[in-house]
Design a protein around this motif. Structure first.
Motif, PDB file in Angstrom:
ATOM      1  N   ARG A 160       0.832  -1.205   0.000  1.00 38.67           N
ATOM      2  CA  ARG A 160       0.000   0.000   0.000  1.00 38.67           C
ATOM      3  C   ARG A 160       0.871   1.260   0.000  1.00 38.67           C
ATOM      4  O   ARG A 160       0.434   2.324  -0.425  1.00 38.67           O
ATOM      5  CB  ARG A 160      -0.933   0.023   1.213  1.00 38.67           C
ATOM      6  CG  ARG A 160      -1.924  -1.127   1.262  1.00 38.67           C
ATOM      7  CD  ARG A 160      -3.018  -0.906   2.309  1.00 38.67           C
ATOM      8  NE  ARG A 160      -3.898   0.199   1.938  1.00 38.67           N
ATOM      9  CZ  ARG A 160      -3.829   1.418   2.433  1.00 38.67           C
ATOM     10  NH1 ARG A 160      -2.939   1.718   3.374  1.00 38.67           N
ATOM     11  NH2 ARG A 160      -4.652   2.362   2.021  1.00 38.67           N
ATOM     12  N   MET A 161       2.115   1.123   0.472  1.00 34.19           N
ATOM     13  CA  MET A 161       3.040   2.254   0.546  1.00 34.19           C
ATOM     14  C   MET A 161       3.938   2.349  -0.690  1.00 34.19           C
ATOM     15  O   MET A 161       4.172   3.443  -1.219  1.00 34.19           O
ATOM     16  CB  MET A 161       3.902   2.111   1.805  1.00 34.19           C
ATOM     17  CG  MET A 161       4.964   3.175   1.998  1.00 34.19           C
ATOM     18  SD  MET A 161       5.800   3.031   3.603  1.00 34.19           S
ATOM     19  CE  MET A 161       6.682   1.474   3.407  1.00 34.19           C
ATOM     20  N   LYS A 250      -8.927   7.420   2.162  1.00 31.96           N
ATOM     21  CA  LYS A 250      -7.885   8.271   2.739  1.00 31.96           C
ATOM     22  C   LYS A 250      -7.023   7.524   3.768  1.00 31.96           C
ATOM     23  O   LYS A 250      -6.218   8.134   4.462  1.00 31.96           O
ATOM     24  CB  LYS A 250      -8.529   9.493   3.406  1.00 31.96           C
ATOM     25  CG  LYS A 250      -9.270  10.397   2.427  1.00 31.96           C
ATOM     26  CD  LYS A 250      -9.875  11.600   3.132  1.00 31.96           C
ATOM     27  CE  LYS A 250     -10.609  12.497   2.150  1.00 31.96           C
ATOM     28  NZ  LYS A 250     -11.227  13.682   2.832  1.00 31.96           N
ATOM     29  N   ASP A 252      -4.211   5.859   5.646  1.00 31.34           N
ATOM     30  CA  ASP A 252      -2.764   6.084   5.584  1.00 31.34           C
ATOM     31  C   ASP A 252      -2.083   4.927   4.848  1.00 31.34           C
ATOM     32  O   ASP A 252      -2.258   3.754   5.192  1.00 31.34           O
ATOM     33  CB  ASP A 252      -2.205   6.199   7.013  1.00 31.34           C
ATOM     34  CG  ASP A 252      -0.820   6.818   7.048  1.00 31.34           C
ATOM     35  OD1 ASP A 252       0.058   6.367   6.289  1.00 31.34           O
ATOM     36  OD2 ASP A 252      -0.598   7.749   7.855  1.00 31.34           O
ATOM     37  N   ARG A 253      -1.283   5.263   3.835  1.00 27.92           N
ATOM     38  CA  ARG A 253      -0.655   4.231   3.018  1.00 27.92           C
ATOM     39  C   ARG A 253       0.440   3.464   3.752  1.00 27.92           C
ATOM     40  O   ARG A 253       0.887   2.417   3.270  1.00 27.92           O
ATOM     41  CB  ARG A 253      -0.085   4.846   1.740  1.00 27.92           C
ATOM     42  CG  ARG A 253      -1.158   5.345   0.793  1.00 27.92           C
ATOM     43  CD  ARG A 253      -0.548   5.802  -0.516  1.00 27.92           C
ATOM     44  NE  ARG A 253      -1.593   6.093  -1.496  1.00 27.92           N
ATOM     45  CZ  ARG A 253      -1.374   6.282  -2.792  1.00 27.92           C
ATOM     46  NH1 ARG A 253      -0.135   6.193  -3.256  1.00 27.92           N
ATOM     47  NH2 ARG A 253      -2.367   6.548  -3.619  1.00 27.92           N
ATOM     48  N   ARG A 254       0.874   3.989   4.865  1.00 35.28           N
ATOM     49  CA  ARG A 254       1.906   3.284   5.641  1.00 35.28           C
ATOM     50  C   ARG A 254       1.335   2.105   6.414  1.00 35.28           C
ATOM     51  O   ARG A 254       2.077   1.361   7.052  1.00 35.28           O
ATOM     52  CB  ARG A 254       2.577   4.258   6.609  1.00 35.28           C
ATOM     53  CG  ARG A 254       3.367   5.367   5.936  1.00 35.28           C
ATOM     54  CD  ARG A 254       3.851   6.399   6.933  1.00 35.28           C
ATOM     55  NE  ARG A 254       2.731   7.157   7.506  1.00 35.28           N
ATOM     56  CZ  ARG A 254       2.861   8.069   8.467  1.00 35.28           C
ATOM     57  NH1 ARG A 254       4.062   8.313   8.996  1.00 35.28           N
ATOM     58  NH2 ARG A 254       1.801   8.716   8.909  1.00 35.28           N
ATOM     59  N   GLY A 367      -4.023   1.674  -2.164  1.00 33.62           N
ATOM     60  CA  GLY A 367      -2.958   2.637  -1.931  1.00 33.62           C
ATOM     61  C   GLY A 367      -2.098   2.815  -3.167  1.00 33.62           C
ATOM     62  O   GLY A 367      -2.592   3.065  -4.268  1.00 33.62           O
TER      63      GLY A 367
END
Length: 469
Positions: A160-161, A250, A252-254, A367
């Motif tokens: 996703r990141m 929205k 968080d991609r982390r 992501g």
């Protein structure tokens, strides 16, 4: 007296030129144990030969031998295909075992890593760390081979990141159906490069990759949130809240996360690539379902991957066993309605599973995966935010167990009737339309390229890309 070697065996032996442990054949009484080594013991396969080449020239020779004998070819990197597709997926293929392709080099000017296709993911992690604390996206099972993983997609908690492992490929060396050793990249053989990134099993044998890399994340939060209930029905609200969380555009991609169902409980597990303070500031922990037992530990990159690997080992053992699996992919508009979640989990309680060793994994994606256009590579699930896969082991594997997972899959499909397609890394030999499910809108182009690069379908397994009729 034993049988004389076949023309195929004579040809392969000539390529090996007398080298020990170069090739194994069915006449060897220890063939299955020492050479074949199937992963899924419910699918028994006898290849025509298993060969362990040393370099690309060996592979070229082996491919020419197989072509001359009209025998199919498949490469095996780590050998973790659910359908034993690295063994051909059916009797009679030549398996090219990439175990000797362990080369590694890090260019400290560009931070591009050259990695042999037979290198296991755990070794890739260790070698990149030692070469400058570098990293890339990939799965967390350390015994999975790079060759198959990176070319199917290569999903992991950091996808996703950073995107998939496939998205980190800059260039490959590949041996094609004509035995030619060539390079492929966006600049050189771009159509072949496109096909290899998502469907390499049908187009060639990759010997090495050049990957882009990232600096290792400095701080990582490994977390688990466990729930122990007597009934799956009690876990339904927990799943629905987790699904609401991961479907947030929205998010968080982390953040990487899985929801895992198993007998008498469930666990939410995963990773946040940042500090604990950043994790809390993201608002994600506050959105977790209530009632579970939280464990949160700060780790470095290597430790976090080891933790993830241990978690995966609990569910996807590296040990060869008889097992069965089903899977499905979901877009954001295909989330399971809460009332259907309750019905499915309640249905699960009432089923005879035929085994005590079963689990169902829901794995968040999206992501950075969605930043890449659908047609940029042959991997076709850029629009998905969730995969599920079920998995059950039986000694022996019973019909009841297969029936349970098949019916669970049908329950999911009934709840979300427009969900279609799945990740080729969760290969399902029972699918009659596997190619369409794996490659979707990219299948037609793949079929056209197959005619160009492998018109006789030399590189073949039961669900690989075929020449368009």
């Amino acid at each position: 007296m034993g049988n004389s070697p076949s023309a195929l065996e004579q040809c392969i032996n000539a390529v090996g030129n007398g080298r020990a442990n170069f090739a194994g054949y069915p006449s060897n009484p220890l063939y299955q144990v020492q050479w074949v080594k199937p992963y899924n013991l419910d699918i028994l396969i006898t290849p025509a030969a298993v060969v362990r080449p040393q370099d690309a020239h060996d592979i070229s020779g082996i491919i020419k031998c197989a072509s001359a004998s009209n025998v199919k070819v498949q490469a095996r990197s780590g050998g973790h295909s659910y359908g034993n597709f690295g063994l051909g997926g059916a009797d009679g293929a030549v398996t090219i075992d990439m175990v000797n392709f362990q080369q590694f080099h890090m260019d400290n000017a560009t931070w591009e890593a050259t990695v042999g296709a037979g290198t296991r993911l755990g070794e890739v992690t260790a070698k990149m760390h030692a070469a400058g604390k570098r990293a890339m996206a990939h799965g967390v099972c350390p015994d999975v081979g790079t060759g198959g993983h990176a070319t199917i997609g290569g999903l992991g908690p950091m996808s996703r990141m950073w995107g998939s492992c496939l998205d980190h490929i800059l260039e490959v060396e590949v041996v094609t159906a004509d035995g030619k050793i060539q390079r492929a990249s966006r600049q050189e053989n771009p159509d072949l490069f496109w096909a290899l990134r998502g469907s390499a099993a049908g187009f060639g044998v990759i010997t090495e990759f050049k990957f882009k890399t990232h600096p290792e994340p400095g701080n990582i939060v490994s977390y688990s949130y466990s729930f122990n209930f007597g009934k799956q029905a009690d876990i339904a609200p927990v799943y629905s809240r987790w699904q609401d969380l991961i479907s947030d555009p929205k998010l968080d991609r982390r953040f990487g996360t899985e929801f895992i169902m198993f007998p008498l409980g469930a666990i939410i597990t995963g990773t946040f690539y940042g500090t604990q303070a950043e994790f809390k500031a993201s608002g994600i922990p506050a959105r977790f379902p209530s009632g579970g037992k939280m464990s949160m530990v700060s780790n470095d990159w290597l430790t976090a991957l080891a933790v993830e690997g241990q978690n995966e080992a609990l569910y996807l053992s590296k040990l060869a066993t008889p097992f069965y699996s089903k899977s499905l992919a979901f877009r954001a508009d295909q989330m399971i309605p809460s009332n259907k979640v309750k019905e499915i989990f309640d249905w699960t309680d009432k089923q005879d599973k035929g085994t005590l060793v079963w689990f169902i994994i829901f794995d968040a994606t999206g992501g950075a995966m969605m930043d890449v256009p659908m047609d940029a590579t042959s991997y076709s699930h850029r629009d998905k935010i969730l995969f599920y896969q079920s998995y059950a082991i039986g000694l022996p594997l019973k019909g009841k167990t297969k029936e349970f997972l098949t019916n669970f899959h049908e329950q999911i499909q009934a709840a979300v009737p427009n969900a279609y397609g799945t990740y080729a890394g969760y290969v399902d030999p029972a699918l009659e339309d596997g190619q369409q499910q794996y490659w979707g809108a990219n299948l037609e182009k793949l079929q056209t390229l197959k005619k160009r690069f492998d018109p006789t379908d030399l590189f073949h397994n039961p669900q690989s890309v075929r020449v368009k009729a």
